[in-house]
Design a protein around this motif. Structure first.
Motif, PDB file in Angstrom:
ATOM      1  N   ASP A   1       0.809  -1.264  -0.103  1.00  0.00           N
ATOM      2  CA  ASP A   1      -0.022   0.068  -0.007  1.00  0.00           C
ATOM      3  C   ASP A   1       0.977   1.180  -0.256  1.00  0.00           C
ATOM      4  O   ASP A   1       1.357   1.429   1.081  1.00  0.00           O
ATOM      5  N   PRO A   2       0.918   1.999  -1.065  1.00  0.00           N
ATOM      6  CA  PRO A   2       1.800   3.174  -1.186  1.00  0.00           C
ATOM      7  C   PRO A   2       1.575   4.364  -0.170  1.00  0.00           C
ATOM      8  O   PRO A   2       2.252   5.089   0.202  1.00  0.00           O
TER       9      PRO A   2
ATOM     10  N   GLN B   1      12.478  -7.205  -1.301  1.00  0.00           N
ATOM     11  CA  GLN B   1      12.625  -7.277  -2.643  1.00  0.00           C
ATOM     12  C   GLN B   1      11.135  -7.434  -3.555  1.00  0.00           C
ATOM     13  O   GLN B   1      10.259  -7.186  -2.840  1.00  0.00           O
ATOM     14  N   THR B   2      11.255  -7.238  -4.809  1.00  0.00           N
ATOM     15  CA  THR B   2      10.278  -7.176  -5.627  1.00  0.00           C
ATOM     16  C   THR B   2       9.017  -8.228  -4.978  1.00  0.00           C
ATOM     17  O   THR B   2       9.210  -9.270  -4.711  1.00  0.00           O
ATOM     18  N   GLY B   3       7.795  -7.899  -5.200  1.00  0.00           N
ATOM     19  CA  GLY B   3       6.832  -8.705  -4.639  1.00  0.00           C
ATOM     20  C   GLY B   3       6.802  -8.630  -3.268  1.00  0.00           C
ATOM     21  O   GLY B   3       5.843  -9.558  -2.694  1.00  0.00           O
ATOM     22  N   ASP B   4       7.109  -7.620  -2.490  1.00  0.00           N
ATOM     23  CA  ASP B   4       7.187  -7.670  -1.143  1.00  0.00           C
ATOM     24  C   ASP B   4       7.028  -6.344  -0.574  1.00  0.00           C
ATOM     25  O   ASP B   4       7.051  -5.430  -1.395  1.00  0.00           O
ATOM     26  N   VAL B   5       6.849  -6.122   0.752  1.00  0.00           N
ATOM     27  CA  VAL B   5       6.632  -4.652   1.178  1.00  0.00           C
ATOM     28  C   VAL B   5       7.784  -4.597   2.442  1.00  0.00           C
ATOM     29  O   VAL B   5       8.387  -5.321   2.895  1.00  0.00           O
TER      30      VAL B   5
ATOM     31  N   GLY C   1       4.504  -1.516   5.114  1.00  0.00           N
ATOM     32  CA  GLY C   1       3.324  -2.023   4.368  1.00  0.00           C
ATOM     33  C   GLY C   1       3.538  -1.333   2.973  1.00  0.00           C
ATOM     34  O   GLY C   1       2.735  -1.757   2.345  1.00  0.00           O
ATOM     35  N   LYS C   2       4.593  -0.341   3.034  1.00  0.00           N
ATOM     36  CA  LYS C   2       4.676   0.165   1.306  1.00  0.00           C
ATOM     37  C   LYS C   2       5.458  -0.789   0.625  1.00  0.00           C
ATOM     38  O   LYS C   2       6.221  -1.326   1.132  1.00  0.00           O
ATOM     39  N   PRO C   3       5.223  -0.611  -0.464  1.00  0.00           N
ATOM     40  CA  PRO C   3       5.866  -1.557  -1.606  1.00  0.00           C
ATOM     41  C   PRO C   3       7.428  -1.504  -1.806  1.00  0.00           C
ATOM     42  O   PRO C   3       7.713  -0.148  -1.864  1.00  0.00           O
ATOM     43  N   TYR C   4       7.950  -2.803  -2.031  1.00  0.00           N
ATOM     44  CA  TYR C   4       9.485  -2.555  -2.349  1.00  0.00           C
ATOM     45  C   TYR C   4       9.345  -1.956  -3.975  1.00  0.00           C
ATOM     46  O   TYR C   4       8.426  -2.539  -4.465  1.00  0.00           O
TER      47      TYR C   4
ATOM     48  N   GLY D   1      13.757   2.914  -5.583  1.00  0.00           N
ATOM     49  CA  GLY D   1      12.819   3.576  -4.786  1.00  0.00           C
ATOM     50  C   GLY D   1      13.288   4.430  -3.674  1.00  0.00           C
ATOM     51  O   GLY D   1      14.103   4.043  -2.926  1.00  0.00           O
ATOM     52  N   THR D   2      12.842   5.742  -3.678  1.00  0.00           N
ATOM     53  CA  THR D   2      13.480   6.558  -2.584  1.00  0.00           C
ATOM     54  C   THR D   2      12.364   7.234  -2.014  1.00  0.00           C
ATOM     55  O   THR D   2      12.310   8.437  -1.308  1.00  0.00           O
ATOM     56  N   GLY D   3      10.931   6.504  -2.198  1.00  0.00           N
ATOM     57  CA  GLY D   3       9.837   7.219  -1.269  1.00  0.00           C
ATOM     58  C   GLY D   3       9.150   8.469  -2.180  1.00  0.00           C
ATOM     59  O   GLY D   3       9.747   8.588  -3.152  1.00  0.00           O
ATOM     60  N   PRO D   4       8.149   8.930  -1.509  1.00  0.00           N
ATOM     61  CA  PRO D   4       7.425   8.290  -0.176  1.00  0.00           C
ATOM     62  C   PRO D   4       6.664   7.288  -0.477  1.00  0.00           C
ATOM     63  O   PRO D   4       6.036   6.624   0.555  1.00  0.00           O
ATOM     64  N   ASP D   5       6.350   6.617  -1.522  1.00  0.00           N
ATOM     65  CA  ASP D   5       5.202   5.874  -1.951  1.00  0.00           C
ATOM     66  C   ASP D   5       5.868   4.290  -1.985  1.00  0.00           C
ATOM     67  O   ASP D   5       5.038   3.315  -2.167  1.00  0.00           O
ATOM     68  N   GLY D   6       7.275   4.236  -2.114  1.00  0.00           N
ATOM     69  CA  GLY D   6       7.773   2.943  -2.331  1.00  0.00           C
ATOM     70  C   GLY D   6       9.436   3.071  -2.345  1.00  0.00           C
ATOM     71  O   GLY D   6      10.067   3.989  -2.504  1.00  0.00           O
ATOM     72  N   TRP D   7       9.768   1.881  -1.714  1.00  0.00           N
ATOM     73  CA  TRP D   7      11.363   1.969  -1.425  1.00  0.00           C
ATOM     74  C   TRP D   7      12.196   0.481  -1.853  1.00  0.00           C
ATOM     75  O   TRP D   7      11.566  -0.525  -1.827  1.00  0.00           O
TER      76      TRP D   7
END
Length: 329
Positions: free
Chosen positions: A199-200, A306-310, A227-230, A234-240
Motif C-alpha cells: 500500500d503506497p 525485494q520485488t513482490g514484497d513490502v 506496508g509500503k511496496p518494495y 525507490g526513494t519514497g515516499p510511496d515505495g522503497w
C-alpha cells in the motif's frame, strides 16, 4: 490363428496406422507439457533470483547516482559558460567603443602635446596618455583572459555533457536488466501465490523498540514505512528499495548517508561494528553487499526486501547467516 513367434491375439498393424495412433496420443502443440515446479523448487529459484536482483538493483542505483552527478556537473558548467559568454560580450563592446572613440577624437600622444606653452599642461597630458594606454592594455588583457576562460569552460561543458550522455546509456542498460529480472521474480511469486503489491499510502506502525536519540528517529521513520511496496530505485515516499529506505531513515535522524549499499558500506569503513555487539539503528549488510536493513533491537530487522514484497519487520534469523557486517552511523 497364431502367428509363429507371436502370442495369440497379436495382429501386425500397418506402419502408417501406427504412426497415426502415436500422433493422436501427443498433446496439441506437438510436445509434452513440462511438469510444474514444486514449491521447494520455486522457492529455491526465487532465492537465486532475489540475490541476483539485489546486485542488479544496486548497479542500477549506482548508474543512476553517476548520471545525476554528471548531469549536475554539466548544468553547473553550462551556467558558468553562459555567464562567461555575457562577460566576454560586454568586454568586446567596451573594446569597440574604445576603438571608435580613439579614432574619432584622436589619441592623446606626443603630437597633441607639442606647442603647449604651459609645462604643467604638458606633464598633465603625458599622464593622461599613460593612463589611457594602461587602461587599453588592461581592457585588452581582461578580454584575452575572459576569452581563454570561455574556451576552457566550453571544453569542460562538452566533456561533462559527453559523460552525462554515457552514464544515461549505462543507466538505460541497467534498467533493462533489472526489469527483465523483476519479470522473472514476479512470475515465480505469482506461481507461489505470495506476490504482495503493498500500500503506497500505508502509515506503517509505531516503533516501540529500545533505540534512543538519532537512532530512534531513524527507526521511527523506517517503521512508518512498513506496508509500503518494495520498488527498485525507490526513494519514497510511496515505495522503497533497501538502500533508499536506509538512507531516508537516517536522514530523518540527522545523518547523511550515500545512496547505494556499496557506497554506504564504504562510507562506514571506520564505523563497522561486530554482529555480536549490535545496537538499534545499525546498518546490517548481507553477502555481496546487495542488501541492507536496519537493526531494530530485540533481534529484529526492518527492511525493504525485494520485488513482490513490502517494507516489514523480520527476525534477525531471517537472514539465515547471510549477514557480513554492520555499520553504526
Amino acid at each position: 490363428m497364431a502367428v509363429a513367434g507371436k502370442p495369440v491375439g497379436f495382429v501386425r498393424m500397418p506402419m502408417a496406422a501406427g504412426l497415426a495412433l502415436a500422433l493422436l496420443m501427443v498433446p496439441v502443440g506437438g510436445a509434452l507439457a513440462e511438469p510444474k515446479p514444486t514449491i521447494a523448487q520455486a522457492k529455491k529459484k526465487l532465492d537465486k533470483l532475489n540475490d541476483q536482483a539485489d546486485q542488479l538493483v544496486e548497479k542500477y542505483n549506482q548508474a543512476s547516482e553517476k548520471w545525476k552527478k554528471a548531469r549536475k556537473k554539466y548544468r553547473g558548467l553550462n551556467a558558468a559558460l553562459t555567464t562567461q559568454t555575457a562577460k566576454v560580450a560586454g568586454l568586446r563592446k567596451d573594446l569597440v567603443t574604445m576603438a571608435v572613440t580613439s579614432y574619432q577624437g584622436g589619441s592623446v600622444g606626443w603630437q597633441n602635446l607639442v606647442g603647449q606653452a604651459n609645462p604643467n599642461l604638458v606633464l598633465s597630458g603625458l599622464a593622461t596618455a599613460d593612463q589611457i594606454s594602461a587602461s587599453r592594455a588592461q581592457t585588452l588583457n581582461a578580454f584575452d583572459e575572459a576569452n581563454k576562460e570561455l574556451r576552457d569552460n566550453r571544453d569542460k561543458a562538452k566533456e561533462a555533457l559527453a559523460e552525462a550522455d554515457q552514464t544515461r546509456d549505462e543507466l538505460a542498460d541497467e534498467k533493462t536488466r533489472v526489469e527483465k529480472m523483476i519479470k522473472a521474480q514476479t512470475k515465480v511469486l505469482r506461481e507461489l501465490g505470495t506476490y504482495r503489491t503493498g500500500d503506497p499510502n500505508s502509515s506503517g506502525i509505531q516503533y516501540n523498540g529500545p533505540a534512543s536519540g538519532n537512532a530512534r528517529a531513524a527507526l521511527s521513520f523506517a517503521y512508518a514505512q512498513i506496508g509500503k511496496p518494495y520498488r527498485y530505485g525507490g526513494t519514497g515516499p510511496d515505495g522503497w528499495d533497501c538502500s533508499g529506505l536506509v538512507q531516508a531513515s537516517w536522514r530523518s535522524g540527522g545523518v547523511s548517508l550515500p545512496r547505494t549499499t556499496w557506497e554506504q558500506w564504504s562510507w562506514g569503513a571506520s564505523r563497522k561494528v561486530s554482529l555480536s555487539e549490535l545496537q538499534p539503528g545499525d546498518l546490517l549488510f548481507s553477502q555481496g553487499l546487495g542488501h541492507v536493513g536496519l537493526y531494530a533491537g530485540n533481534g529484529k530487522i526492518v527492511h525493504a526486501p525485494q520485488t513482490g514484497d513490502v517494507v516489514k519487520e523480520v527476525p534477525l534469523s531471517a537472514y539465515g547467516g547471510r549477514l557480513v557486517g554492520a555499520v553504526r552511523p
